[in-house]
Motif scaffolding. Structure first.
Motif, mmCIF file in Angstrom:
data_model
loop_
_atom_site.group_PDB
_atom_site.id
_atom_site.type_symbol
_atom_site.label_atom_id
_atom_site.label_comp_id
_atom_site.label_asym_id
_atom_site.label_seq_id
_atom_site.Cartn_x
_atom_site.Cartn_y
_atom_site.Cartn_z
ATOM 1 N N VAL A 114 0.836 -1.204 0.000
ATOM 2 C CA VAL A 114 0.000 0.000 0.000
ATOM 3 C C VAL A 114 0.868 1.250 0.000
ATOM 4 C CG1 VAL A 114 -1.669 1.345 1.334
ATOM 5 C CG2 VAL A 114 -1.958 -1.124 1.114
ATOM 6 N N ARG A 149 1.104 4.076 -2.911
ATOM 7 C CA ARG A 149 0.852 5.474 -2.541
ATOM 8 C C ARG A 149 1.988 6.366 -3.019
ATOM 9 N NH1 ARG A 149 0.282 5.136 3.318
ATOM 10 N NH2 ARG A 149 -1.753 4.233 2.811
ATOM 11 N N TRP A 171 -4.017 1.346 5.674
ATOM 12 C CA TRP A 171 -4.728 1.272 4.401
ATOM 13 C C TRP A 171 -5.230 2.622 3.906
ATOM 14 C CZ3 TRP A 171 -8.356 -3.563 5.370
ATOM 15 C CH2 TRP A 171 -7.561 -4.712 5.398
ATOM 16 N N LEU A 172 -5.560 3.529 4.826
ATOM 17 C CA LEU A 172 -6.272 4.731 4.395
ATOM 18 C C LEU A 172 -5.639 5.988 4.979
ATOM 19 C CD1 LEU A 172 -8.877 4.711 2.584
ATOM 20 C CD2 LEU A 172 -10.093 5.516 4.602
ATOM 21 N N GLU A 192 -5.837 8.307 -0.025
ATOM 22 C CA GLU A 192 -6.939 7.358 -0.207
ATOM 23 C C GLU A 192 -8.270 7.953 0.248
ATOM 24 O OE1 GLU A 192 -3.168 5.595 -0.325
ATOM 25 O OE2 GLU A 192 -4.051 6.320 1.558
ATOM 26 N N ARG A 193 -8.243 8.741 1.322
ATOM 27 C CA ARG A 193 -9.476 9.395 1.769
ATOM 28 C C ARG A 193 -9.980 10.364 0.712
ATOM 29 N NH1 ARG A 193 -6.502 10.120 6.584
ATOM 30 N NH2 ARG A 193 -6.486 12.376 6.330
ATOM 31 N N LEU A 207 -11.489 8.371 -2.168
ATOM 32 C CA LEU A 207 -12.754 7.752 -1.779
ATOM 33 C C LEU A 207 -13.878 8.781 -1.741
ATOM 34 C CD1 LEU A 207 -13.976 5.064 -0.917
ATOM 35 C CD2 LEU A 207 -13.308 5.580 1.436
#
Length: 211
Positions: A7, A11, A153-154, A158-159, A162
């Motif tokens: 991940v 990223r 993960w986030l 990623e936020r 999403l």
């Protein structure tokens, strides 16, 4: 030093690709009077405009503004390095305004859900905001102790993705639910990561200070 997770590698690859894409704009700005802090403020204004559009019910417009503002959020740091104007205050301002913009967007989401009578979705937004803030806090607190803590993960990229997808495709409730679950999961991952790095000893309560 622990090897980066898949991940984290994805990223970093995405960030590097976006920085290459924005390279010509960064070079142009480096030759202009525009400062990195002005770029930071402009990114916040775009995010606040996205929050306003979301509050008014224009989800696709909000998504576009939020994604553009978040993409250009890379500009301030890259511009600061390219023009030799990196400062501790600039880094502090960038992180602080990122949290402000993210909070404003989630507040606008809660407002829309409240207008539509979706009480559960409002509660989930609150959990998502808590998870997002704790994700940033755990990293900052760990780094204050001299520990690296980018696992999970986030994180913010990623936020952003999403929420942007949720707005553009009108699946905001589902996006916010995933944001809440995965953000809180990431907080747990970071707590365990720091525990492993520190050997899991008892907290130093007398000298520990909340940030």
């Amino acid at each position: 030093m622990p090897r980066p997770s898949p991940v984290e590698r994805i990223r970093e690859a995405g960030k590097a690709g976006l920085e290459r894409l924005l390279g010509p704009l960064v070079r142009a700005l480096a030759r202009s009077p525009v400062t990195p802090n002005q770029v930071t403020a402009a990114c916040l204004l775009l995010t606040l405009a996205a929050a306003g559009a979301l509050a008014a019910g224009h989800l696709a417009t909000a998504g576009a503004l939020f994604l553009v503002g978040s993409a250009f959020d890379l500009l301030d740091g890259t511009l600061a390095r390219a023009s030799g104007r990196t400062t501790p205050f600039g880094a502090f301002l960038d992180s602080t305004l990122d949290r402000l913009g993210e909070g404003a967007l989630l507040a606008a989401a809660a407002y829309r859900f409240a207008l539509e009578g979706q009480a559960l979705a409002v509660a989930v937004v609150a959990l998502g905001l808590l998870g997002a803030l704790l994700t940033s806090y755990t990293r900052a607190r760990a780094e204050g102790l001299g520990l690296a803590c980018t696992v999970g993960w986030l994180s913010r990229p990623e936020r952003v993705g999403l929420l942007g997808i949720g707005l553009l495709f009108n699946v905001l409730a589902e996006a916010v639910f995933l944001l809440a679950v995965l953000s809180l999961w990431t907080v747990g991952q970071r707590i365990l990561h720091v525990r492993r790095q520190t050997g899991g000893g008892p907290p130093d309560l007398p000298s520990s200070r909340d940030a």
